[in-house]
Design an enzyme around this catalytic site. Structure first.
Site, short mmCIF file in Angstrom:
data_model
loop_
_atom_site.label_atom_id
_atom_site.label_comp_id
_atom_site.label_asym_id
_atom_site.label_seq_id
_atom_site.Cartn_x
_atom_site.Cartn_y
_atom_site.Cartn_z
N ARG A 2 8.82 37.71 9.91
CA ARG A 2 9.15 36.37 9.49
C ARG A 2 8.90 36.17 8.00
O ARG A 2 8.00 36.72 7.43
CB ARG A 2 8.35 35.38 10.31
CG ARG A 2 8.60 35.57 11.80
CD ARG A 2 7.55 34.90 12.63
NE ARG A 2 6.25 35.48 12.46
CZ ARG A 2 5.83 36.60 13.04
NH1 ARG A 2 6.62 37.25 13.84
NH2 ARG A 2 4.63 37.08 12.84
N ARG A 6 10.63 37.59 1.51
CA ARG A 6 9.76 37.40 0.35
C ARG A 6 9.35 38.70 -0.33
O ARG A 6 9.10 38.71 -1.52
CB ARG A 6 8.50 36.63 0.77
CG ARG A 6 8.79 35.19 1.11
CD ARG A 6 7.52 34.45 1.45
NE ARG A 6 6.89 34.97 2.65
CZ ARG A 6 5.74 34.55 3.12
NH1 ARG A 6 5.05 33.63 2.47
NH2 ARG A 6 5.24 35.03 4.23
N ARG A 15 18.09 34.62 -4.09
CA ARG A 15 17.61 33.24 -3.98
C ARG A 15 17.54 32.57 -5.34
O ARG A 15 17.82 31.38 -5.48
CB ARG A 15 16.23 33.20 -3.32
CG ARG A 15 15.61 31.81 -3.41
CD ARG A 15 14.42 31.62 -2.52
NE ARG A 15 13.23 32.36 -2.92
CZ ARG A 15 12.38 31.98 -3.87
NH1 ARG A 15 12.59 30.87 -4.55
NH2 ARG A 15 11.32 32.70 -4.16
N ASP A 51 15.26 28.59 8.80
CA ASP A 51 13.85 28.16 8.78
C ASP A 51 13.63 27.17 9.91
O ASP A 51 14.58 26.56 10.40
CB ASP A 51 13.48 27.53 7.43
CG ASP A 51 11.95 27.45 7.28
OD1 ASP A 51 11.35 28.46 6.87
OD2 ASP A 51 11.37 26.40 7.60
N TYR A 126 4.36 19.43 10.57
CA TYR A 126 5.05 19.28 9.27
C TYR A 126 5.52 17.84 9.06
O TYR A 126 5.46 17.32 7.94
CB TYR A 126 6.21 20.26 9.15
CG TYR A 126 5.75 21.66 8.79
CD1 TYR A 126 5.20 21.92 7.53
CD2 TYR A 126 5.84 22.71 9.69
CE1 TYR A 126 4.75 23.19 7.19
CE2 TYR A 126 5.40 23.99 9.37
CZ TYR A 126 4.85 24.22 8.11
OH TYR A 126 4.40 25.47 7.78
O1 CP3 Z 1 12.02 36.51 7.98
C1 CP3 Z 1 13.02 35.84 7.76
O2 CP3 Z 1 13.57 35.75 6.68
C2 CP3 Z 1 13.63 35.15 8.95
C3 CP3 Z 1 13.85 33.74 8.78
C4 CP3 Z 1 12.64 32.83 8.82
C5 CP3 Z 1 12.18 32.08 7.70
N1 CP3 Z 1 11.20 31.25 8.14
C6 CP3 Z 1 12.73 32.16 6.33
C7 CP3 Z 1 11.85 31.78 5.21
C8 CP3 Z 1 11.86 32.49 9.91
C9 CP3 Z 1 11.90 33.05 11.32
C10 CP3 Z 1 10.95 31.48 9.47
C11 CP3 Z 1 10.00 30.82 10.39
C12 CP3 Z 1 9.02 29.85 9.86
N2 CP3 Z 1 9.13 29.05 8.76
C13 CP3 Z 1 7.80 29.56 10.50
C14 CP3 Z 1 7.32 30.09 11.83
C15 CP3 Z 1 6.89 31.50 11.81
C16 CP3 Z 1 5.64 31.82 11.06
O3 CP3 Z 1 5.71 32.78 10.30
O4 CP3 Z 1 4.62 31.16 11.24
C17 CP3 Z 1 7.14 28.60 9.70
C18 CP3 Z 1 5.78 28.01 9.95
C19 CP3 Z 1 8.00 28.27 8.63
C20 CP3 Z 1 7.76 27.29 7.54
C21 CP3 Z 1 7.79 28.01 6.25
N3 CP3 Z 1 8.94 28.22 5.52
C22 CP3 Z 1 6.72 28.66 5.59
C23 CP3 Z 1 5.29 28.67 6.05
C24 CP3 Z 1 7.26 29.29 4.46
C25 CP3 Z 1 6.57 30.22 3.50
C26 CP3 Z 1 6.16 29.56 2.24
C27 CP3 Z 1 5.65 30.64 1.31
O5 CP3 Z 1 6.41 31.05 0.41
O6 CP3 Z 1 4.49 31.07 1.46
C28 CP3 Z 1 8.64 29.00 4.44
C29 CP3 Z 1 9.60 29.49 3.45
C30 CP3 Z 1 10.44 30.61 3.93
N4 CP3 Z 1 11.10 30.62 5.12
C31 CP3 Z 1 10.74 31.80 3.21
C32 CP3 Z 1 11.65 32.52 4.00
C33 CP3 Z 1 12.34 33.81 3.64
C34 CP3 Z 1 10.21 32.18 1.84
C35 CP3 Z 1 10.97 31.37 0.84
C36 CP3 Z 1 10.95 31.97 -0.51
O7 CP3 Z 1 9.93 31.95 -1.15
O8 CP3 Z 1 12.03 32.42 -0.92
#
Ligand code: CP3
Length: 321
Positions: A2, A6, A15, A51, A126
């Site tokens: 997940r 990144r 991105r 997401d 959230y």
């Molecule tokens: O791995 C993948 O790319 C699959 C798609 C995916 C994303 N988010 C893309 C994303 C999935 C399955 C998620 C799930 C998700 N998003 C969860 C549940 C799973 C878990 O890991 O707990 C939660 C709680 C979220 C909410 C969220 N969105 C968080 C906590 C973050 C990370 C923030 C950070 O940078 O630390 C995001 C952003 C996010 N979602 C990114 C991606 C690829 C990173 C964005 C970036 O920085 O480009």
């Protein structure tokens, strides 16, 4: 894996400075980002680039995603009246880009595509906190202090999540994962009264779909049996509980996903190898083990360590097919 993108430079290039929610709305880009990890290593499944807040944004809740932080909502839910801001999701009208990306991927992939949704508790957190939270205090306060409002909120979230999951399968997703990373903030009793009934309804309302469902949580060692009773074909566990111990508690009739500590991948390869082998030995070759990390891939993870990990797991489980 997940938030997998990144750690990949090609993801960060694509991105740029955009909020990832914009990228998700462009099906070609969502398809490309979904495929990126598979071009690097022979993974056994792909997870849709989306997401957990996407279906909420699709019904008009103005989340943005801040890199390094996660989803942020400037006007969080603070009263009963806020629940009127939620309505049932109509996927074809509200999020056609999701379905377009799933359809394109289902046609192109040679491995299963995992569709997903956030679970009601995690989405409620959230909405109520307005962003990431260490203690989920406002969310839990709402649950403890105002059960009718909590029930209305959780019920309304199920009405968003179920159509979102069903539509992904309709468009070609071949497995589903329900993510509840923050529910480990609860003790068993409030989970049982405030969360389990909604999880059960959620799983019941997708029970007729021809796919298997993974039910994932973090810090849920004391909730495992309740999560199993709520539903799902596999339970996703984090690294805080040894995998064999979790399986003892859950019983042999359910599959388990997990559970290498993502931070192990920041250590030298000999440590990664030792810890990955430990997970595999605890699984003991039992059918129904989905090897995974206990939580998402950390941003500084070396790609090479992930590639070697995938090869190691394949080499050691080849006899399972
Ligand atoms: O791995 C993948 O790319 C699959 C798609 C995916 C994303 N988010 C893309 C994303 C999935 C399955 C998620 C799930 C998700 N998003 C969860 C549940 C799973 C878990 O890991 O707990 C939660 C709680 C979220 C909410 C969220 N969105 C968080 C906590 C973050 C990370 C923030 C950070 O940078 O630390 C995001 C952003 C996010 N979602 C990114 C991606 C690829 C990173 C964005 C970036 O920085 O480009």
């Amino acid at each position: 894996m997940r938030q997998a993108g990144r750690y990949l430079p090609e993801y960060r290039d694509l991105r740029g400075d955009r909020d990832i929610l914009e990228t998700i709305r462009i099906p070609d880009e969502a398809v490309e980002i979904t495929l990126q990890p598979l071009r690097r290593m022979p993974l056994d499944a792909a997870i849709l680039f989306s997401d957990i807040v996407v279906p909420l944004v699709a019904i008009g809740i103005a989340f943005r995603i801040e890199a390094g932080l996660g989803p942020v909502l400037d006007e969080p839910f603070r009263s009963r009246a806020d629940i009127a801001r939620l309505r049932a999701l109509e996927p074809e009208a509200d999020e056609p880009y999701t379905l377009e990306a799933v359809r394109a991927l289902a046609g192109e992939l040679h491995v299963p595509l995992v569709g997903f949704a956030g679970a009601p508790f995690t989405l409620a957190s959230y909405l109520v906190e307005g962003g990431p939270s260490r203690d989920h205090a406002r969310t839990k306060a709402l649950m403890f202090a105002d059960p009718p409002t909590w029930d209305a909120l959780m019920g309304a979230l199920v009405d968003v999540i179920v159509p979102h999951l069903r539509a992904q399968v309709g468009a070609g997703a071949s497995a589903l994962q329900v993510f509840d990373p923050w529910v480990g903030a609860l003790a068993p009793a409030p989970y049982r009264s405030g969360v389990l009934p909604y999880m059960r309804r959620l799983f019941d309302e997708i029970a007729d779909l021809p796919v298997q469902v993974i039910h994932f949580g973090v810090g849920t060692s004391e909730l495992l049996e309740l999560m199993r009773d709520a539903g799902g074909d596999a339970i996703g566990i984090d690294h805080r509980i040894p995998l064999d111990r979790a399986w003892e508690r859950l019983g042999p009739s359910i599959a388990i996903q997990g559970n290498l500590d993502p931070a192990v991948l920041l250590a030298p390869w000999d440590v990664v190898e030792r810890e990955a082998i430990d997970v595999l030995e605890r699984a003991g070759g039992r059918p129904g083990h989905v090897f995974n990390l206990g939580h998402g891939v950390l941003p500084d993870t070396p790609v090479e360590s992930l590639q070697r990990l995938v090869d190691l797991v394949h080499a050691r489980t080849e006899h399972d097919g």
